[in-house]
Write an enzyme that holds these catalytic residues in place. Sequence first.
Site, PDB file in Angstrom:
ATOM      1  N   PRO A   2       3.908   0.605   1.140  1.00  0.00           N
ATOM      2  CA  PRO A   2       2.937   1.772   1.529  1.00  0.00           C
ATOM      3  C   PRO A   2       3.841   3.414   1.362  1.00  0.00           C
ATOM      4  CG  PRO A   2       4.738   0.881   3.394  1.00  0.00           C
ATOM      5  CD  PRO A   2       4.430   0.209   1.648  1.00  0.00           C
ATOM      6  N   GLU A   3       2.237   3.928   1.492  1.00  0.00           N
ATOM      7  CA  GLU A   3       2.991   5.148   0.944  1.00  0.00           C
ATOM      8  C   GLU A   3       2.968   6.267   1.647  1.00  0.00           C
ATOM      9  OE1 GLU A   3       1.383   6.336  -3.031  1.00  0.00           O
ATOM     10  OE2 GLU A   3       1.037   3.649  -3.598  1.00  0.00           O
ATOM     11  N   LYS A  53       8.844   7.805   3.345  1.00  0.00           N
ATOM     12  CA  LYS A  53       8.523   6.188   3.444  1.00  0.00           C
ATOM     13  C   LYS A  53       9.196   5.519   4.575  1.00  0.00           C
ATOM     14  CE  LYS A  53       6.778   6.156  -1.363  1.00  0.00           C
ATOM     15  NZ  LYS A  53       7.081   5.526  -2.621  1.00  0.00           N
ATOM     16  N   GLN A  70      11.003  -0.446   2.724  1.00  0.00           N
ATOM     17  CA  GLN A  70      11.141  -0.802   1.088  1.00  0.00           C
ATOM     18  C   GLN A  70       9.612  -1.915   1.444  1.00  0.00           C
ATOM     19  OE1 GLN A  70      12.603  -0.248  -0.642  1.00  0.00           O
ATOM     20  NE2 GLN A  70      14.517   0.634   0.224  1.00  0.00           N
ATOM     21  N   ARG A 125      18.272  13.011   1.452  1.00  0.00           N
ATOM     22  CA  ARG A 125      18.042  13.672  -0.121  1.00  0.00           C
ATOM     23  C   ARG A 125      16.768  14.157  -0.147  1.00  0.00           C
ATOM     24  NH1 ARG A 125      18.569   9.211  -4.523  1.00  0.00           N
ATOM     25  NH2 ARG A 125      17.655   8.289  -2.444  1.00  0.00           N
ATOM     26  N   ASN A 169       2.903   5.487  -6.040  1.00  0.00           N
ATOM     27  CA  ASN A 169       2.174   4.924  -6.687  1.00  0.00           C
ATOM     28  C   ASN A 169       0.935   5.565  -6.903  1.00  0.00           C
ATOM     29  OD1 ASN A 169       2.801   4.316 -10.036  1.00  0.00           O
ATOM     30  ND2 ASN A 169       1.885   2.909  -9.620  1.00  0.00           N
ATOM     31  N   ARG A 262       6.878   2.166 -13.685  1.00  0.00           N
ATOM     32  CA  ARG A 262       5.349   2.042 -12.794  1.00  0.00           C
ATOM     33  C   ARG A 262       3.687   2.115 -13.125  1.00  0.00           C
ATOM     34  NH1 ARG A 262       6.894   2.592  -7.356  1.00  0.00           N
ATOM     35  NH2 ARG A 262       4.937   1.480  -6.453  1.00  0.00           N
TER      36      ARG A 262
END
Length: 272
Positions: A2-3, A53, A70, A125, A169, A262
């Site tokens: 999932p984005e 995410k 994940q 990060r 992606n 990807r």
Amino acid sequence: MPEGPEIRLAADRIATAIEGKIACEVWFAFDDLKRWERRLSGRKIRAVEPRGKAMLVRFTGSVNLYSHNQLYGRWYVTANGTWPRTRRRLRVAIHTRDASALLYSASEIDVLSDRQLKAHPYLARLGVDVLDKAVTPSVVRSRLDDARFARRGLGGLLLDQRFLGGIGNYLRSEILFVACIDPSRRPCDLGASEKVALARAALGISRRAYRTRGITNAPVTVSRLRKAGLRRSEYRHFVFGRDGKPCYVCETPIEKLQIAGRRLYACRTCQQ
Ligand SMILES: [Zn+2]
């Protein structure tokens, strides 16, 4: 995976069910988190917030449940006392009087104080979030000029959560198509107007996907294709997943490439 838009939609659903409520019971599958069950029970859930995410369930008293789904993790919201029909493994259960938020299959789960969140390797990060309303195109534009990012190929850079949080992606392909930019180019190769177009597309397409539950294609095209009887998977995106099919703008067949491990889809004509 999932984005950003999908994580935020899941967070919205969980927040509607449990935000502002008292957690009557909290359960963890992992032994090292069991000690938190009694400590979290009875606390109020202050907020449910997506971070890139990852997701935070924030309890009173500076305690936060951190989870990163994940590929496999999935949240379910049910009426308290009912369970979804799934063969996944339950990892976390938060029960309020009326509702339950249940996390299945995820393996990256922790309980952290506010201070620990700041030092967390993923969160520390994380770049600016494309779905954060405070982030404007000029913020994205200045990141394109940042020395850490300026010389990296955009195909890989757009997946780096340190650059922009929340892009995955399908958004990567769609953003580059809308900005009319070839994925092999770098921020330092772009002219001023291309940087503006890319910054606008990065925010505009991600926010559209949030509003439409994952549809990135132009609204006029979507409504035309729906009227023609096409399925969601056929009208959902400009280019993603459409290899060999004609570009909606110029009819050139869409190409499938492999960038940063990807799949990426692009129109050779529109993205010079
Ligand atoms: Zn095209």
